[in-house]
Design a protein around this motif. Structure first.
Motif, PDB file in Angstrom:
ATOM      1  N   PRO A 117       4.030  -7.850   2.253  1.00 17.53           N
ATOM      2  CA  PRO A 117       3.898  -8.917   3.257  1.00 17.53           C
ATOM      3  C   PRO A 117       2.535  -9.590   3.156  1.00 17.53           C
ATOM      4  O   PRO A 117       1.568  -9.015   2.645  1.00 17.53           O
ATOM      5  N   GLU A 118       2.454 -10.800   3.685  1.00 20.33           N
ATOM      6  CA  GLU A 118       1.211 -11.553   3.561  1.00 20.33           C
ATOM      7  C   GLU A 118       0.103 -10.996   4.440  1.00 20.33           C
ATOM      8  O   GLU A 118      -1.082 -11.148   4.116  1.00 20.33           O
ATOM      9  N   ASP A 119       0.430 -10.348   5.549  1.00 19.19           N
ATOM     10  CA  ASP A 119      -0.596  -9.771   6.413  1.00 19.19           C
ATOM     11  C   ASP A 119       0.041  -8.664   7.244  1.00 19.19           C
ATOM     12  O   ASP A 119       1.246  -8.387   7.150  1.00 19.19           O
ATOM     13  N   VAL A 120      -0.785  -8.054   8.090  1.00 18.87           N
ATOM     14  CA  VAL A 120      -0.308  -6.947   8.926  1.00 18.87           C
ATOM     15  C   VAL A 120       0.699  -7.437   9.947  1.00 18.87           C
ATOM     16  O   VAL A 120       1.673  -6.736  10.274  1.00 18.87           O
ATOM     17  N   ALA A 121       0.491  -8.633  10.495  1.00 20.67           N
ATOM     18  CA  ALA A 121       1.430  -9.167  11.492  1.00 20.67           C
ATOM     19  C   ALA A 121       2.828  -9.318  10.916  1.00 20.67           C
ATOM     20  O   ALA A 121       3.831  -8.981  11.560  1.00 20.67           O
ATOM     21  N   THR A 122       2.919  -9.814   9.690  1.00 16.16           N
ATOM     22  CA  THR A 122       4.231  -9.929   9.049  1.00 16.16           C
ATOM     23  C   THR A 122       4.858  -8.564   8.829  1.00 16.16           C
ATOM     24  O   THR A 122       6.082  -8.394   8.994  1.00 16.16           O
ATOM     25  N   TYR A 123       4.045  -7.584   8.459  1.00 16.37           N
ATOM     26  CA  TYR A 123       4.571  -6.221   8.291  1.00 16.37           C
ATOM     27  C   TYR A 123       5.137  -5.700   9.610  1.00 16.37           C
ATOM     28  O   TYR A 123       6.226  -5.095   9.632  1.00 16.37           O
TER      29      TYR A 123
END
Length: 819
Positions: A387-393
């Motif tokens: 994922p592009e960042d932790v929020a997307t994860y």
């Protein structure tokens, strides 16, 4: 959306009683909201006491919806949906929202955020006595169509008893039909793009009286993807309104929130101090896999979890299409589906509904399915791409372990993406490492190569997926995790069944190339790193931004088309050899150098290497400078010996090449200049006559008349022959018709007619007349024999036989003669 409460009769007295009861209920609710409103900045979850006093004000820490100041209509809808107890985000956000405050709500995925903003919205419109004629009162905006449909389904249950008109406005549906009804809606659930389209294009649709604005997945709507659209929507809304923002990863960006004109927003983060930012029953796992074996590991996972419901996230639509098509051809033994943004709306809705209804299935999806969607009973969430960042994860893994259920998440990382684990740890997400089971890994490369050779459409999708994946990695902002130059493009392409990496053309400055890696697993180097086997970076790329250094496409400096060389030769022949001396010297020097073959590989003195390839033609610098304007073309040189021209052939508007000729063809493909070739004999006659001119014009006229008479005689003879043949054919038909008539009248007699033509051996006395011989037919004789074997037959006399023959001859003579 609903109807008036039961018991409201049609009489005026009953309607007045209902109205009075509603007014009394609204007054009671308004008083309770003021009395039980929590203190700004407080959180009922901070204490388990039934009632807390802060600065001489009280607020209730209710745990059930019935304990809140809600109307009977809202409570009836909640009871229909079997919602009785409140979740943490509902307990913390609904009291502030009922008090009319702006709220920023952040909670884990699957924690009930939808009801946390739907209940205050319905209560606000009810206390304001909002009706069908009051226009748009509440607006709920969602980033995706599927999430908007899910919110609308919950709204239909919770607001079933309210007298409000609600609508769903999303892309992919008939805009004209929406425009006819949107002006009469009190509550809209929509996506940003379609809402802005109606605000700009639908006459009479406005939001001047809007009471509440709700942004679900607010952090996604506020980012750069919807920035311009959201700014245009907010500009059309009144500033005096209540605003609610909810998301699992709420934003605190002051600049982003300032666009919404929030008034003292209450930030409610119910899980901010918890040990994990994801649901407690969600187990996290990760696996480090090289790019060459990622698809093998993924297919092995699918085959070993046939009784599970799995969602596989990929970074682009092209990857989803390719992996779904490839795995479907390999037949893992479980239903496979795909969901991405390039599908039509009805297709997306059908896939979403079908996956929700199945107990065991695999869904390949992009991030369009990562936010807000409530897929029931999902066991595994596999992130095949980082994922592009932790929020997307967090949002991706939130599709499992919803509410009180449990789930598991697996993250597949390349060795270059291991820095993502540190970022997850900083966000209070602990993942355990899993090792690859060699027995469960399925080698997909041979079958994928065979599949791509048999089905060109899947091969094309694989090429597009490869380019899309490299582009997605290159465009990511976090270069610590996503390092496009370090991608092993060769093994990655081979793992997808491709024999070589496709060309990648997405870098600035028109760069393109073969992707930087061959089959030996070489990686694409960073700018400034020497990589002679791959490409040489230009000075602009070395000084510019990071990116893939791709092999530039080498263009031929000189045209090698045989047709162009022939045109050059013809041009030289027409213009003449103006520089014959220098051209001859250059040709002699070129022939001298090209006399002895030179080895292409190995040193000239290396006898072991041997001349593997030989030079057929050598181009001198003088030839390149002249650009094909030398003089050997005019001296009988071959087309291969002509120098190559630098300048392109100029073609006029009419289609004629400069210095060339133009040929026009007729409808049958014959050049127009050859259309008179058939009259060569006439032309020859004219030339012959012109060679021996006739002095007397009268003699010339006599010769022409004699020639015309000869030709007329030939034509007349040809016409007589045609008429004779026509008469013969007509007589044959007449004789055949007469014989058929005799056979029909006297079945026992068969007439054998002559052809009416002389065979050459006859004396001619029967020529042109009918010669008839009468004899019993085969059928008659066969009947007589059968009769004589059973019954005696009386014989006729000779005179009677003769009379019958004479009569038959007369009949035939009457039919055939006389003409």
């Amino acid at each position: 959306m609903g109807s008036r409460a039961a018991g409201g009769g049609g009489s005026r007295a009953a309607r007045k009683a209902d109205t009075d009861r509603e007014l009394r209920e609204i007054e009671t609710l308004a008083a309770r909201v003021i009395d039980e409103a929590p203190v700004p900045g407080s959180n009922p979850l901070d204490t388990d006491a039934a009632e807390v006093t802060v600065e001489k004000q009280k607020f209730s820490s209710a745990r059930k919806f019935a304990e809140l100041p809600l109307s009977q209509r809202t409570l009836a809808g909640l009871a229909k949906g079997k919602w009785q107890k409140m979740t943490d985000i509902q307990r913390a956000a609904i009291p502030h929202a009922l008090a009319g405050r702006d709220v920023l709500g952040a909670a884990k995925t699957g924690s009930g955020k939808t009801l946390a903003f739907l209940v205050p919205t319905l209560e606000l419109l009810y206390r304001e006595r909002w009706g069908r004629m009051d226009g748009l009162g509440a607006l709920i905006i969602s980033p995706t169509r599927e999430l908007a449909m899910q919110i609308f389904d919950v709204l239909r249950i919770a607001g079933v008893r309210h007298d409000l008109s609600a609508g769903l406005v999303i892309g992919g549906k008939d805009k004209a039909e929406e425009a006819e009804r949107i002006c009469g809606m009190n509550l809209l659930v929509c996506t940003p793009g379609r809402l802005l389209q109606h605000l700009d294009e639908t006459p009479g649709f406005e939001a001047n009286g809007l009471q509440m604005l709700v942004l679900d997945e607010a952090d996604r709507i506020l980012d750069m993807g919807f920035s311009s659209t959201l700014n245009a929507i907010v500009a059309a809304l009144p500033k005096k309104r209540q605003t609610l923002l909810f998301s699992a990863t709420q934003t605190k960006d002051v600049k982003a929130l300032a666009r919404l004109s929030l008034r003292s927003p209450q930030y409610v983060a119910v899980h901010e101090t918890s040990k994990s930012s994801t649901p407690a029953k969600l187990d996290h796992h990760y696996m480090i896999t090289p790019a060459a074996s990622k698809l093998d590991v993924l297919f092995g996972f699918v085959r070993t979890h046939l009784q599970a419901k799995t969602i596989v996230f990929l970074s682009s639509c092209k990857q989803v299409q390719f992996v779904h098509a490839a795995f479907a051809a390999l037949r893992p033994g479980v239903p496979l589906m795909c969901l991405h943004g390039r599908q039509k709306q009805m297709k997306r809705l059908a896939v979403y509904t079908d996956f929700c209804a199945k107990k065991h299935a695999v869904l390949f999806a992009t991030d369009v399915a990562a936010r807000g969607l409530d897929f029931p009973q999902v066991h595994w969430v596999v992130q095949a791409d980082c994922p592009e960042d932790v929020a997307t994860y967090i949002h991706r893994t939130g599709r499992t372990a919803r509410y009180t259920a449990s789930g598991r998440a697996l993250l597949l990382l390349l060795p270059s993406e291991s820095a993502m684990l540190d970022k997850l740890g900083a966000a209070r997400i602990v993942a355990s490492k899993l090792s690859v089971n060699a027995k469960a890994v399925f080698q997909t490369r041979p079958k994928l190569q065979a599949l791509l050779s048999e089905r060109p459409e899947i091969k094309y999708t694989a090429q597009r997926a490869f380019i899309s994946y490299v582009r997605s990695v290159h465009l990511q902002a976090d270069k610590e995790i996503f390092d496009a130059p370090s991608l092993p493009l060769g093994p990655l392409a081979e793992s997808m069944g491709l024999l070589a990496p496709p060309r990648v053309r997405f870098l600035g400055g028109g760069a393109g190339g073969a992707g930087g890696a061959g089959g030996d697993g070489r990686s694409c180097k960073k700018p400034g790193t020497p990589a002679p086997a791959i490409a040489e970076a230009s000075s602009e790329e070395e000084d510019g931004e990071e990116g893939l250094v791709l092999k530039p496409k080498k263009k031929k400096e000189q045209p090698r088309d045989r047709l162009k060389r022939l045109l050059a030769r013809n041009t030289l022949e027409r213009r003449g050899d103006d520089d014959g001396t220098s051209s001859s010297r250059a040709a002699a020097e070129r022939q001298k150098r090209a006399a002895a073959p030179k080895p292409l590989l190995g040193e000239p003195g290396d006898a072991s290497a041997g001349p593997l390839l030989q030079v057929k033609r050598t181009i001198l610098p003088e030839d390149e400078e002249k650009g094909g304007e030398g003089g050997e073309g005019g001296e009988g040189g071959t087309a291969d010996e002509l120098p190559l021209r630098k300048a392109k052939i100029k073609i006029r508007k009419g289609g004629t090449v400069v210095g060339g000729t133009r040929t026009v063809f007729d409808d049958e493909g014959v050049p127009l200049e050859r259309r008179f070739d058939g009259f060569a004999g006439v032309v020859a006659d004219k030339e012959a006559v012109g060679a021996a001119p006739v002095a007397d014009p009268a003699s010339r006229v006599a010769q022409v008349k004699a020639a015309l008479r000869e030709r007329a005689a030939v034509d007349r003879e040809r016409e007589r022959e045609r008429v004779r043949e026509m008469h013969k054919a007509r007589k044959r038909k007449q004789k055949e018709a007469a014989a058929a008539e005799v056979e029909a009248r006297e079945p026992g007699v068969q007439a054998i007619l002559g052809t009416g033509e002389s065979d050459g051996d006859d004396d001619g006395e029967h020529s042109g007349s009918a010669a008839a011989m009468v004899r019993p037919s085969k059928r008659s004789r066969r009947g007589d024999d059968e009769a004589s074997s059973s019954v005696p037959v009386m014989q006729s006399t000779a005179d009677e036989m003769r009379r019958d023959e004479i009569a038959a001859e007369r009949k035939l003579a009457m039919l055939l003669g006389g003409r």
